[in-house]
Structure formats: C-alpha cells, structure tokens
Design a protein around this motif. Structure first.
Motif, short mmCIF file in Angstrom:
data_model
loop_
_atom_site.label_atom_id
_atom_site.label_comp_id
_atom_site.label_asym_id
_atom_site.label_seq_id
_atom_site.Cartn_x
_atom_site.Cartn_y
_atom_site.Cartn_z
N ALA A 269 80.05 33.51 -35.20
CA ALA A 269 79.88 34.96 -35.60
C ALA A 269 78.41 35.16 -35.64
CB ALA A 269 80.43 35.33 -36.89
N GLU A 270 77.63 36.04 -35.83
CA GLU A 270 76.02 36.35 -36.22
C GLU A 270 76.13 35.47 -37.41
OE1 GLU A 270 74.35 37.82 -34.23
OE2 GLU A 270 75.14 39.72 -33.43
N GLY A 271 74.99 34.59 -37.65
CA GLY A 271 74.88 33.90 -38.95
C GLY A 271 75.63 32.57 -38.96
N ALA A 272 76.03 31.85 -39.97
CA ALA A 272 76.44 30.68 -39.83
C ALA A 272 78.15 30.35 -39.74
CB ALA A 272 76.13 29.80 -40.96
N LYS A 273 78.75 31.44 -39.64
CA LYS A 273 80.17 31.50 -39.93
C LYS A 273 80.82 31.25 -38.60
CE LYS A 273 81.56 33.55 -44.12
NZ LYS A 273 82.86 34.29 -44.73
N GLY A 274 81.86 30.51 -38.60
CA GLY A 274 82.64 30.06 -37.33
C GLY A 274 83.97 29.49 -37.60
N LEU A 275 84.77 29.64 -36.45
CA LEU A 275 86.13 29.21 -36.58
C LEU A 275 86.00 27.95 -35.29
CD1 LEU A 275 89.48 31.13 -36.43
CD2 LEU A 275 88.92 29.27 -34.64
N TYR A 276 86.66 27.05 -35.78
CA TYR A 276 86.58 25.50 -35.01
C TYR A 276 87.98 25.25 -34.75
CZ TYR A 276 81.88 25.90 -36.70
OH TYR A 276 80.64 26.52 -36.80
N SER A 300 86.24 18.75 -33.27
CA SER A 300 85.89 20.21 -33.86
C SER A 300 85.28 20.09 -35.11
CB SER A 300 86.98 21.27 -33.87
OG SER A 300 87.58 20.96 -32.47
N CYS A 301 85.64 19.32 -36.21
CA CYS A 301 85.21 18.94 -37.65
C CYS A 301 83.64 18.74 -37.33
CB CYS A 301 85.95 18.03 -38.31
SG CYS A 301 87.65 18.60 -38.50
#
Ligand code: IPM
Ligand code: MG
Length: 359
Positions: A269-276, A300-301
């Motif tokens: 997403a915008e910023g640091a958030k993510g799904l791995y 992915s980790c």
C-alpha cells in the motif's frame, strides 16, 4: 523493535508453510532482540466453512491494525463450484482492496543450485533477475459493471477493464523507483494496439518516464512479452503492468526459476504496510503430508522484514541462509532431481531457523 504481524494461514498447505515462516521470524526476533507479536485469523475456504464469509470482519480488523500481514494460500477443490456465490478468492481480492494494496511485487531470480530444476536451457535462464510489478486493485478484477445477464442470445457475462490515471501513475512510480535501485531498466507491458485502457496506460507511462531520465524505458505488448520471457528472460529488469496481464505473466515468469515453491511476493500500500505471501497456491493435492516447500513463505518473510519493518540485515540473513541450504544440496520434494537430501517443511524451517541463530 516491536512489530505486530497478522497471520492468515488460509487453506491447503497455507498453514504448513506459514508455520515455518513464523519459526524463522521468531529466530530473527531472538537473534536480533526484536519483539514480534502475532495474531492469527481466518481467510478463504476455511473462513467460509467456519463463518460463511471468506474475509470475516475480525480478520480484516487484525490486518488493518498490524504492521504487516503474512498469508499462506486460499482456495481448493472443495470451494471450486463456479456457480457458488461465495468463493475463497473473494477474501483475497477484498483484503487487497480494503488495505489499498495496489502494487504487487514479484521478484524472479535464479538460484544457481537449482538451474537443473527449470524446464528451460541453463544458458537461457543464466542471468534471470527480474521483478514484476503488477497493479493489484484495479483493472478487470475490480472494474464495474461486472456480472451475468440473460439476453435474447442466451446467457452472457461481462467484465470491465477500467483504470484512472491516478491508479496507473502510482503503480508506474513504484516501478521506476525500484528500477533506479536496480539495473535501471523498465518494461511497461500493455495491449495498446487494441485496448483503450492500455493506450491510457502507455500515455501516462510516457509522461511519468520524464521524471526518471536515468531509467532505460521500453513499451512492450503483452503477447510479445509472453514470448520474450521465454526467449530472452535475462534482458528484463523491472516489468510494470496491469492486474490481469501481471497475473498471467508472473506465473509464466515463475517457471523460469524451476518451481513456484521458491518465489515470494509483496503486496504494498502507500506507506510501509504490506501483505506478504508465497506466489504458489494452496496445493490441496499435497496438503497435510508435510512435504510442501516453505521457502517461498520464508523468503516472503524476508521481504516483510525489509519492506514493512526496514530490517535489511535481518532480511539479508534469511536470504543468505536459504542460499546455504540449497548450496549444501538440501532440497524439498518439488525441487528434487536426483540424489539430493530431501527435507519436509518442518525440517526446512528448522534448518533455516538454526542457521539464523548460529550465525
Ligand atoms: C494470484 C492468484 C490470485 C489472483 C487468485 C487466487 C485470485 O492467482 O495472487 O496471482 O488472480 O490474483
Ligand atoms: Mg495468479
């Protein structure tokens, strides 16, 4: 550092591989004195079975509160009925949309130790090191109208490929920025000879490229790209493309590396958030046997640590431990060729965690 990580094991081999990812994250926490806390929630088929909803509210809330999300896989034959109104994949699409995960980053690199596992000739795949950046919250997957109709010509259905310039521009900027940190080459993939949405894509790409004069830019039609990925894959650095094209091309590119069991991904997403998540699916045929390859989840980790938490040294250590695992001749069932040492999922996780702690 303190970090909250939301776990979504999902279906099939998802729980088995996520377990090994957590084992490795715990080893990193211990080795570097971090404090990672985990929540675990339902998504996909198992969430349908237990709640009727592929993305229950508490799952979404846990993900929105977390610093990062680690997902296993969703789906399986049990929920595959094409006429069903509730499907596991809807959970995945909704979480992408709700978390604003517009950029799906899929690196494809060749491990020299696995050159034999690819179906392509070693000289063709020798220099493969690319990243596919797929737009993830627009295009055919989300465009409206979408659905079925009864017409005078019988049953009909439609999907809509819709993009706004803002959606295209932000995805392209992720690609150009990454290219600047790599070999400074970008390929923008579209179907501008046929599709209006692709002509807008190309128009915007030509505007955005002006801001990145140090990056070597090319346009490529998606059908030609499908061919060049097999013909001269080593020439690609960063590929940027819309949602559906990226879905197809990234599966194709994954086979360069020999097994989907090796490839991680990040949805940002915008910023640091993510799904791995690993790019492979739930592999129902081998679920519960303990033979799944957890390396894509473990890698992915590493992406999670680097991209969402800024822990570069920790991520590097995971990746170099995977290199050692392969170089020492260990394999999982999907990678095995002849007399290598074949390990199950738990043993692979143990090996990587031990390697991290002993480093
Ligand atoms: C992927 C998968 C998903 C997609 C499915 C499971 C909905 O193929 O992540 O590439 O098409 O995006
Ligand atoms: Mg796919």
């Amino acid at each position: 550092m303190q970090a909250k990580i939301a776990l979504l094991p999902g279906d099939g081999i998802g729980p088995e591989v996520v377990n090994e990812g957590v084992k490795v994250l715990n080893a990193i926490a211990q080795r570097f004195d971090h404090n990672f806390s985990f929540t675990e929630n339902l998504i996909g088929g198992i969430a349908i079975d237990e709640t009727g909803n592929p993305l229950p509210d508490d799952t979404l809330a846990a993900c929105l509160q977390a610093d990062a999300v680690l997902l296993g896989a969703v789906g399986g034959p049990k929920w595959d009925d094409p006429t069903a109104s509730v499907r596991p994949e809807q959970g995945l699409l909704r979480i992408r949309k709700e978390m604003g995960l517009f950029a799906n980053v899929r690196p494809v690199k060749i491990y020299p130790a696995l050159a034999q596992s690819s179906t392509l000739k070693p000289e063709v795949i020798a220099n493969v090191d690319m990243v596919i950046i797929r737009e993830l919250t627009g295009g055919l997957y989300f465009g409206q109208p979408q659905g079925r109709q009864d017409t005078e010509n019988g049953r009909a259905a439609l999907d809509t490929m819709y993009y706004t310039e803002g959606e295209i521009e932000r995805l392209l900027r992720v690609g150009f920025t990454l290219a600047q940190q790599r070999r400074k080459k970008i390929t923008s993939v579209d179907k501008a000879n046929v599709l209006a949405s692709s002509r807008l894509w190309r128009e915007i790409a030509h505007e955005v490229r002006q801001d990145y004069p140090d990056v070597d830019y090319e346009d490529m039609l998606v059908d030609a790209c499908a061919m060049h990925l097999i013909r001269r894959p080593g020439d690609f650095d960063v590929i940027v493309t819309e949602n559906m094209f990226g879905d197809i091309l990234s599966d194709e590119a994954s086979m360069l590396a020999g097994s989907m069991g090796m490839l991680p991904s990040a949805s940002l997403a915008e910023g640091a958030k993510g799904l791995y998540e690993p790019i492979h699916g739930s592999a129902p045929d081998i679920a519960g046997q303990g033979i799944a390859n957890p390396l894509a989840t473990i890698l992915s980790c590493a992406m999670l640590l680097r991209t969402s938490l800024g822990l570069n040294e920790e991520a590097d250590l995971i990746e170099s431990t995977v290199d050692i695992f392969l170089a020492e001749g260990y394999r999982t069932a999907d990678l095995a060729c002849n007399d290598e040492k074949i390990l199950g999922a738990t043993e692979v996780g143990d090996f990587i965690a031990q390697g991290i702690l002993q480093h």
